[in-house]
Design a protein around this motif. Structure first.
Motif, PDB file in Angstrom:
ATOM      1  N   VAL A   7      -0.561   7.854   3.147  1.00 36.73           N
ATOM      2  CA  VAL A   7      -0.362   6.415   3.336  1.00 36.73           C
ATOM      3  C   VAL A   7      -1.320   5.958   4.301  1.00 36.73           C
ATOM      4  O   VAL A   7      -1.412   6.336   5.386  1.00 36.73           O
ATOM      5  CB  VAL A   7       1.142   6.109   3.882  1.00 36.73           C
ATOM      6  N   ILE A   8      -1.973   4.594   3.792  1.00 39.82           N
ATOM      7  CA  ILE A   8      -3.184   4.207   4.898  1.00 39.82           C
ATOM      8  C   ILE A   8      -2.305   2.948   5.060  1.00 39.82           C
ATOM      9  O   ILE A   8      -2.151   1.885   4.625  1.00 39.82           O
ATOM     10  CB  ILE A   8      -4.355   3.856   4.042  1.00 39.82           C
ATOM     11  N   GLY A   9      -2.246   2.870   6.744  1.00 48.82           N
ATOM     12  CA  GLY A   9      -1.352   1.872   7.469  1.00 48.82           C
ATOM     13  C   GLY A   9       0.003   2.305   7.681  1.00 48.82           C
ATOM     14  O   GLY A   9       0.808   2.715   6.695  1.00 48.82           O
ATOM     15  N   SER A  10       0.539   2.224   9.044  1.00 52.28           N
ATOM     16  CA  SER A  10       1.762   2.478   9.633  1.00 52.28           C
ATOM     17  C   SER A  10       2.749   1.536  10.000  1.00 52.28           C
ATOM     18  O   SER A  10       3.609   1.510  10.663  1.00 52.28           O
ATOM     19  CB  SER A  10       1.469   3.603  10.770  1.00 52.28           C
ATOM     20  N   GLY A  11       2.450   0.291   9.227  1.00 47.47           N
ATOM     21  CA  GLY A  11       3.475  -0.914   9.420  1.00 47.47           C
ATOM     22  C   GLY A  11       4.740  -0.654   8.859  1.00 47.47           C
ATOM     23  O   GLY A  11       5.079   0.532   8.345  1.00 47.47           O
ATOM     24  N   PRO A  12       5.571  -1.589   8.735  1.00 46.71           N
ATOM     25  CA  PRO A  12       6.891  -1.496   8.172  1.00 46.71           C
ATOM     26  C   PRO A  12       6.913  -0.983   6.502  1.00 46.71           C
ATOM     27  O   PRO A  12       7.976  -0.543   6.014  1.00 46.71           O
ATOM     28  CB  PRO A  12       7.850  -2.802   8.374  1.00 46.71           C
ATOM     29  N   GLY A  13       5.699  -1.222   6.025  1.00 45.69           N
ATOM     30  CA  GLY A  13       5.417  -0.631   4.771  1.00 45.69           C
ATOM     31  C   GLY A  13       5.239   0.952   4.460  1.00 45.69           C
ATOM     32  O   GLY A  13       5.968   1.757   4.225  1.00 45.69           O
ATOM     33  N   GLY A  14       4.364   0.938   5.388  1.00 43.37           N
ATOM     34  CA  GLY A  14       3.563   2.348   5.438  1.00 43.37           C
ATOM     35  C   GLY A  14       4.466   3.414   5.973  1.00 43.37           C
ATOM     36  O   GLY A  14       4.737   4.463   5.295  1.00 43.37           O
ATOM     37  N   TYR A  15       5.132   3.006   7.403  1.00 38.00           N
ATOM     38  CA  TYR A  15       5.958   4.272   7.789  1.00 38.00           C
ATOM     39  C   TYR A  15       7.204   4.460   7.149  1.00 38.00           C
ATOM     40  O   TYR A  15       7.757   5.583   6.966  1.00 38.00           O
ATOM     41  CB  TYR A  15       6.028   4.028   9.278  1.00 38.00           C
ATOM     42  N   VAL A  16       7.727   3.361   6.640  1.00 36.64           N
ATOM     43  CA  VAL A  16       9.118   3.422   5.707  1.00 36.64           C
ATOM     44  C   VAL A  16       8.794   4.331   4.566  1.00 36.64           C
ATOM     45  O   VAL A  16       9.470   5.265   4.153  1.00 36.64           O
ATOM     46  CB  VAL A  16       9.682   2.048   5.502  1.00 36.64           C
ATOM     47  N   ALA A  17       7.621   4.101   3.844  1.00 37.98           N
ATOM     48  CA  ALA A  17       7.081   4.860   2.624  1.00 37.98           C
ATOM     49  C   ALA A  17       6.985   6.335   2.978  1.00 37.98           C
ATOM     50  O   ALA A  17       7.429   6.979   2.245  1.00 37.98           O
ATOM     51  CB  ALA A  17       5.948   4.284   2.040  1.00 37.98           C
ATOM     52  N   ALA A  18       6.478   6.526   4.237  1.00 41.65           N
ATOM     53  CA  ALA A  18       6.207   7.801   4.430  1.00 41.65           C
ATOM     54  C   ALA A  18       7.342   8.883   4.826  1.00 41.65           C
ATOM     55  O   ALA A  18       7.454   9.746   4.377  1.00 41.65           O
ATOM     56  CB  ALA A  18       5.254   7.935   5.696  1.00 41.65           C
ATOM     57  N   HIS A 137      -1.521  11.453  -4.503  1.00 38.28           N
ATOM     58  CA  HIS A 137      -0.883   9.899  -4.529  1.00 38.28           C
ATOM     59  C   HIS A 137      -1.254   9.368  -2.992  1.00 38.28           C
ATOM     60  O   HIS A 137      -1.222   9.872  -2.110  1.00 38.28           O
ATOM     61  CB  HIS A 137       0.570  10.000  -4.467  1.00 38.28           C
ATOM     62  N   ILE A 138      -1.863   8.176  -3.122  1.00 37.48           N
ATOM     63  CA  ILE A 138      -2.303   7.421  -2.140  1.00 37.48           C
ATOM     64  C   ILE A 138      -1.781   6.107  -1.979  1.00 37.48           C
ATOM     65  O   ILE A 138      -1.897   5.228  -3.084  1.00 37.48           O
ATOM     66  CB  ILE A 138      -3.943   7.334  -1.955  1.00 37.48           C
ATOM     67  N   ILE A 139      -1.082   5.769  -1.165  1.00 38.74           N
ATOM     68  CA  ILE A 139      -0.490   4.314  -1.028  1.00 38.74           C
ATOM     69  C   ILE A 139      -1.240   3.566   0.084  1.00 38.74           C
ATOM     70  O   ILE A 139      -1.307   3.856   1.295  1.00 38.74           O
ATOM     71  CB  ILE A 139       0.759   4.242  -0.573  1.00 38.74           C
ATOM     72  N   LEU A 140      -1.792   2.424  -0.292  1.00 36.93           N
ATOM     73  CA  LEU A 140      -2.327   1.333   0.457  1.00 36.93           C
ATOM     74  C   LEU A 140      -1.248   0.380   1.270  1.00 36.93           C
ATOM     75  O   LEU A 140      -0.765  -0.340   0.278  1.00 36.93           O
ATOM     76  CB  LEU A 140      -3.341   0.458  -0.012  1.00 36.93           C
ATOM     77  N   ALA A 141      -1.275   0.755   2.489  1.00 42.73           N
ATOM     78  CA  ALA A 141      -0.397  -0.380   3.014  1.00 42.73           C
ATOM     79  C   ALA A 141      -1.026  -1.032   4.455  1.00 42.73           C
ATOM     80  O   ALA A 141      -0.480  -0.923   5.553  1.00 42.73           O
ATOM     81  CB  ALA A 141       1.155   0.216   3.534  1.00 42.73           C
ATOM     82  N   THR A 142      -2.208  -1.840   4.334  1.00 40.70           N
ATOM     83  CA  THR A 142      -2.997  -2.197   5.363  1.00 40.70           C
ATOM     84  C   THR A 142      -2.575  -3.398   5.876  1.00 40.70           C
ATOM     85  O   THR A 142      -3.221  -3.914   6.675  1.00 40.70           O
ATOM     86  CB  THR A 142      -4.577  -2.048   4.863  1.00 40.70           C
ATOM     87  N   GLY A 143      -1.479  -4.151   5.363  1.00 40.49           N
ATOM     88  CA  GLY A 143      -1.077  -5.354   6.083  1.00 40.49           C
ATOM     89  C   GLY A 143      -2.132  -6.433   5.922  1.00 40.49           C
ATOM     90  O   GLY A 143      -3.127  -6.663   5.240  1.00 40.49           O
ATOM     91  N   GLY A 144      -1.852  -7.404   6.938  1.00 39.97           N
ATOM     92  CA  GLY A 144      -2.678  -8.839   7.052  1.00 39.97           C
ATOM     93  C   GLY A 144      -2.860  -9.032   8.540  1.00 39.97           C
ATOM     94  O   GLY A 144      -2.397  -8.540   9.510  1.00 39.97           O
ATOM     95  N   ARG A 145      -3.527 -10.168   8.667  1.00 42.02           N
ATOM     96  CA  ARG A 145      -4.241 -10.878   9.873  1.00 42.02           C
ATOM     97  C   ARG A 145      -3.999 -12.038   9.843  1.00 42.02           C
ATOM     98  O   ARG A 145      -3.880 -12.761   9.023  1.00 42.02           O
ATOM     99  CB  ARG A 145      -5.571 -10.399  10.353  1.00 42.02           C
ATOM    100  N   GLU A 302      -5.429   5.465 -11.380  1.00 45.26           N
ATOM    101  CA  GLU A 302      -4.410   6.567 -11.251  1.00 45.26           C
ATOM    102  C   GLU A 302      -4.409   6.960 -10.111  1.00 45.26           C
ATOM    103  O   GLU A 302      -5.476   7.502  -9.418  1.00 45.26           O
ATOM    104  CB  GLU A 302      -4.611   7.645 -12.451  1.00 45.26           C
ATOM    105  N   GLY A 303      -3.112   7.328  -9.424  1.00 41.91           N
ATOM    106  CA  GLY A 303      -2.847   7.754  -8.143  1.00 41.91           C
ATOM    107  C   GLY A 303      -3.015   6.952  -6.902  1.00 41.91           C
ATOM    108  O   GLY A 303      -2.769   7.362  -5.738  1.00 41.91           O
ATOM    109  N   VAL A 304      -3.543   5.580  -7.166  1.00 37.09           N
ATOM    110  CA  VAL A 304      -3.511   4.673  -6.035  1.00 37.09           C
ATOM    111  C   VAL A 304      -2.428   3.580  -6.297  1.00 37.09           C
ATOM    112  O   VAL A 304      -2.413   3.097  -7.109  1.00 37.09           O
ATOM    113  CB  VAL A 304      -5.098   3.914  -5.814  1.00 37.09           C
ATOM    114  N   TYR A 305      -1.967   3.121  -4.936  1.00 38.38           N
ATOM    115  CA  TYR A 305      -0.814   2.393  -5.069  1.00 38.38           C
ATOM    116  C   TYR A 305      -0.997   1.265  -3.889  1.00 38.38           C
ATOM    117  O   TYR A 305      -1.862   1.653  -3.138  1.00 38.38           O
ATOM    118  CB  TYR A 305       0.579   2.852  -5.008  1.00 38.38           C
ATOM    119  N   ALA A 306      -0.356   0.180  -4.055  1.00 34.99           N
ATOM    120  CA  ALA A 306      -0.528  -0.605  -2.935  1.00 34.99           C
ATOM    121  C   ALA A 306       0.981  -1.392  -2.555  1.00 34.99           C
ATOM    122  O   ALA A 306       1.576  -1.662  -3.566  1.00 34.99           O
ATOM    123  CB  ALA A 306      -1.624  -1.819  -3.086  1.00 34.99           C
ATOM    124  N   ILE A 307       1.164  -1.685  -1.358  1.00 35.96           N
ATOM    125  CA  ILE A 307       2.551  -2.296  -1.193  1.00 35.96           C
ATOM    126  C   ILE A 307       2.265  -3.446   0.226  1.00 35.96           C
ATOM    127  O   ILE A 307       1.287  -3.182   0.680  1.00 35.96           O
ATOM    128  CB  ILE A 307       3.626  -1.460  -0.727  1.00 35.96           C
TER     129      ILE A 307
END
Length: 463
Positions: A7-18, A137-145, A302-307
């Motif tokens: 999981v790339i990104g540890s915000g409330p999307g990333g850390y919860v997914a992990a 599997h790789i989840i992109l959860a890089t958020g915003g600014r 394939e294998g790449v996701y985003a949230i």
């Protein structure tokens, strides 16, 4: 290093997914460039609520006489201490996420994560060293600014974003807030409550423009009563920062007006963090700054996701968390139900608070529904009167034909805690009559929901 999931990104999307992935037996790593918990825990949802609590306490002190309490001397705001408390709350929450990572045996890799090829993530540490890690599997959860407008470039000192607004070196005497969504309104309330002169500039006709129009108008009345200057149908054309004070040129229906303020806060939405993370290199499709995904957050690769903030849908912490869980459960071979984005609650934590879910009255009519609308004012609520919080109301919208619960809109004390009842009720396909016949406790603010439902059906007792 090889994993089942990165999981790339540890915000409330990333850390919860992990965490959910680890619970489901996937060997998981999370990549974070700054602080565990992301913007939400460190520079967003949590520390802002700490600031708002300080403002609320100060207001209680200033209005203690209204409750029969005499305080000798005047209350004063120690701005440094308020900010320090907020940062302490954020730090505590971030440490909590660190604990959860250890508890769930998730590897935390600090650095900037970038897609490098099929199943490979390159992580660049602060010292410039890089390492490659791999996963199926790789989840992109890089958020915003904070989003920047071309005519409102942030310099971090006089023109700032939400991040600087949370930790200014000193309290400004005057502040112009550009944008009246949740972020803008929360900061406007906070700074006004502690004694800063605040003006809010909104391009659209109503503040909190995504809310039901009646709620927007009530909030504007309440904020004006508190001393906040509200300018709707107005546009900031330029800001001159050359002097001691910012000169803000605002175009209104009557012409151009120049406002002076120490600080200008740009709160005109968020921009997604999708630059430099390898999307182009591996061929992930995007549109208008968002990664394109299906209902289970799979990209075209394939294998790449985003949230989270980088995909379509509301840019809210609880949405990102729900998306992360849905995505991971699908990866693990479960059969999760796709998220219903029309049943996502939205909350604004000013005073009075604003909370809503589902259709606004206007949207319900535009969708072709014949509707029943019920409103119950908190001025008729015994608990609200006892609490000294009579501002606001609950407004419920039902389909006239079948009684379907279409939407709920609230403004008042503590309504952000009340909206969850309506979210669950709509999820369970509850009808208006079922809400009326569900006995609510008295005296509470929440019984206004039952009363509003009764008002929609001509059965209301207390108004």
């Amino acid at each position: 290093m090889s994993y089942d999931l990165i999981v790339i990104g540890s915000g409330p999307g990333g850390y919860v997914a992990a965490i959910r992935a680890s619970q489901l037996g996937l060997k998981t790593a999370i990549v974070e460039k700054e602080s565990l918990g992301g913007i939400c825990l460190n520079w967003g949802c949590i520390p802002t609520k700490a600031l708002l609590k300080s403002a609320q306490v100060f207001e209680y002190i200033n209005h203690a006489a209204d409750y029969g309490i005499t305080i000798n001397g005047e209350g004063a705001v120690n701005f440094d201490a308020v900010v320090k408390r907020s940062r302490g709350v954020a730090d505590g929450m971030s440490k909590g996420v660190q604990f959860l990572m250890k508890k769930n045996k998730i590897d935390v890799i600090m650095g900037f994560g970038k897609l490098k090829g099929k199943g490979v993530v390159e992580v660049k540490a602060e010292d410039g060293k890089t390492q490659d890690i791999s996963a199926k599997h790789i989840i992109l959860a890089t958020g915003g600014r904070s989003r920047e407008l071309p005519n409102l470039k942030q310099d971090g000192k006089k023109i700032i974003g939400y991040r600087q607004a949370m930790a200014l070196p000193k309290q400004p005497k005057s502040l112009v807030v550009v944008g009246s969504g949740a972020i803008g309104i929360e900061f406007a309330y906070f700074y006004n409550a502690i004694g800063t002169q605040v003006t809010v500039v909104e391009f659209l006709p109503n503040v909190v423009p995504l809310e039901d129009e009646e709620v927007s108008k009530q909030l504007e009345r309440s904020l004006k009563k508190q001393g906040i200057n509200i300018m709707t149908n107005s546009t900031v054309e330029s800001v001159d920062t050359s002097g001691d004070l910012c000169k803000v040129s605002v175009k209104t229906a009557k012409g151009t007006e120049v406002l002076e303020a120490e600080i200008v806060l740009s709160a005109v939405g968020i921009a997604t963090n999708i630059e430099g993370i390898g999307l182009e290199e591996v061929g992930v499709k995007t549109d208008k700054g968002k990664v394109l995904v299906d209902e289970f957050y799979r990209t075209n690769v394939e294998g790449v996701y985003a949230i989270g903030d980088i995909v379509m849908g509301q840019a809210l912490a609880h949405v990102a968390s729900a998306e992360g869980i849905t995505c991971v459960e699908k990866i693990a071979g479960h059969h999760p139900e796709p998220i219903n984005y029309n049943n996502i609650p939205g909350c604004t934590y000013c005073s009075p608070e604003v909370a809503s879910v589902g259709y606004t009255e206007k949207a319900a009519k535009e969708a072709g529904y014949e509707i029943k609308v019920g409103k119950f004012p908190f001025s008729a609520s015994g608990k609200a009167s006892a609490a000294g919080a009579k501002d606001g109301f609950v407004k419920l919208i039902f389909d006239a034909k079948y009684g379907e619960f279409l939407g709920a809109h609230m403004i008042g004390f503590n309504v952000t805690e009340m909206i969850a009842e309506c979210v669950v009720a709509r999820k369970l396909e509850t009808t208006g009559m079922e809400i009326i016949k569900s006995v609510h406790p008295h005296p509470t603010m929440s019984e206004a929901i039952m009363e509003a439902a009764a008002a929609a059906y001509g059965e209301v007792i207390h108004i």
